[in-house]
Design an enzyme around this catalytic site. Structure first.
Site, PDB file in Angstrom:
ATOM      1  CB  SER A  49      -0.924   0.008   1.226  1.00 21.25           C
ATOM      2  OG  SER A  49      -0.175  -0.191   2.410  1.00 21.25           O
ATOM      3  CG  ASP A  89       2.421  -6.712   1.153  1.00 23.98           C
ATOM      4  OD1 ASP A  89       2.039  -7.852   1.470  1.00 23.98           O
ATOM      5  OD2 ASP A  89       1.749  -5.682   1.342  1.00 23.98           O
ATOM      6  CE  LYS A 124       0.028  -8.318   3.689  1.00 22.57           C
ATOM      7  NZ  LYS A 124      -0.570  -8.111   2.344  1.00 22.57           N
ATOM      8  CD  GLU A 129      -7.339  -5.268   2.008  1.00 20.42           C
ATOM      9  OE1 GLU A 129      -6.257  -5.870   1.822  1.00 20.42           O
ATOM     10  OE2 GLU A 129      -7.510  -4.064   1.718  1.00 20.42           O
TER      11      GLU A 129
HETATM   12  O1  KIV Z   1      -0.386  -3.357   1.704  1.00 15.83           O
HETATM   13  C1  KIV Z   1      -1.066  -3.291   2.741  1.00 15.83           C
HETATM   14  O2  KIV Z   1      -1.105  -2.280   3.449  1.00 15.83           O
HETATM   15  C2  KIV Z   1      -1.847  -4.469   3.102  1.00 15.83           C
HETATM   16  C3  KIV Z   1      -2.820  -4.309   4.227  1.00 15.83           C
HETATM   17  C4  KIV Z   1      -4.005  -3.560   3.767  1.00 15.83           C
HETATM   18  C5  KIV Z   1      -3.178  -5.616   4.806  1.00 15.83           C
HETATM   19  O3  KIV Z   1      -1.702  -5.482   2.509  1.00 15.83           O
END
Ligand code: KIV
Length: 290
Positions: A45, A83, A112, A180
């Site tokens: 994000s 991520d 993640k 989510e």
């Molecule tokens: O990228 C992010 O902030 C996320 C969250 C919304 C879980 O994956």
């Protein structure tokens, strides 16, 4: 002592609720730890909230590494999950290379990745090589062009598929799963069936924990809060007021004052000026002769 993946598992076993927050830079990581947070997500994000993109799709592995390393330098006691960005884990081999860079250069402790059945092999492979993996089901932002930005799995068949995916991710070795934009009752059902924790965002109170986006929690956005966002401050407005005050004081001459600088004796300046002026008249003499 730093929070670990084993610590997260113990929290689920004891029924302790788990607070996670996104974090993208060093200064914020210092503040997050001072506030008591120990589970941080360097989310892709950051594409929207830090880099000004319209989605997470343009985020690169280099972007993630840059931000993750900054967070790691500021949060020595936290379990940091970063991520894997869009199409950096399309095969098990590619995922290994991406996770290696994210963990070695980005200094995160876990990665993640988004999706269910299609990523099970990747999850299994990473976990077998010692990479802690967090899953992400429901609305998966990297697939927004396919699925739209909306609550997912509102009918029985997709809800069953989501439950199966969650169980399969647990079997593949994921240590936690983000849910989510999932209906409240479905998230509660998944959380009941899993031994690993569910971390919800827009998935109601039945999850084992919660993750929120830094900018939403602090009110750093202009746009009205999302329904799923917990807003705990109006820091954007506070920053705007502070910056307007600063700019106004510079323009009016109220800042800086002598209190904001260091002084030397006036005689030093007089001597320096004489040296400069003496030099100037000496070179003028040379110019005249030339
Ligand atoms: O990228 C992010 O902030 C996320 C969250 C919304 C879980 O994956």
């Amino acid at each position: 002592m730093r929070l670990t993946v084993a610590g997260i598992a113990r929290m689920k076993a004891k029924g302790e609720r788990i607070a996670m927050l996104t974090c993208y830079d060093h200064a914020s990581a210092l503040i997050a730890e001072r506030a008591g947070l120990r589970f941080l997500l360097v989310g892709d994000s950051l594409g929207q909230v830090m880099l000004g993109h319209g989605s997470t799709i343009p985020v690169t592995l280099d972007d993630m590494i840059h931000h993750s390393a900054a967070v790691a330098r500021g949060a020595p006691e936290s379990l940091i999950v970063a991520d894997l960005p869009f199409l950096t884990y399309a095969s098990a081999d590619q995922a290994v290379l991406s996770a290696r860079r994210l963990m070695q250069e980005g200094r995160c402790h876990a990665v993640k990745l988004e999706g269910g059945a299609p990523v099970l092999g990747v999850v299994e492979h990473l976990v077998s090589l010692g990479v802690p993996v967090m899953g992400h089901l429901g609305f998966t932002p990297q697939a927004a062009n396919q699925i739209g930005v909306r609550v997912q799995a509102k009918t029985a068949a997709p809800a069953a598929e989501l439950i199966r995916d969650a169980l399969a991710l647990e079997r593949a070795g994921a240590f936690a799963i983000v849910l989510e934009l999932v209906p409240i009752e479905l998230a509660a059902e998944v959380s009941k069936r899993l031994t690993i924790p569910t971390i919800g965002i827009g998935a109601g109170p039945g999850c084992d924990g919660q993750v929120q986006v830094w900018h939403d929690v602090l009110g750093l956005h202009d746009h009205p809060p999302f329904r799923h966002a917990g807003r705990y401050g109006e820091i954007g407005k506070a920053i705007e007021t502070a910056l307007a005050g600063y700019a106004g004081d510079v323009v009016s001459g109220a800042f800086p004052t002598e209190a904001n600088g260091a002084s030397i004796d006036a005689s030093v300046i007089a001597e320096a000026a004489a040296l400069v002026d003496g030099q100037a008249s000496a070179s003028a003499l040379v110019d005249d002769r030339a």
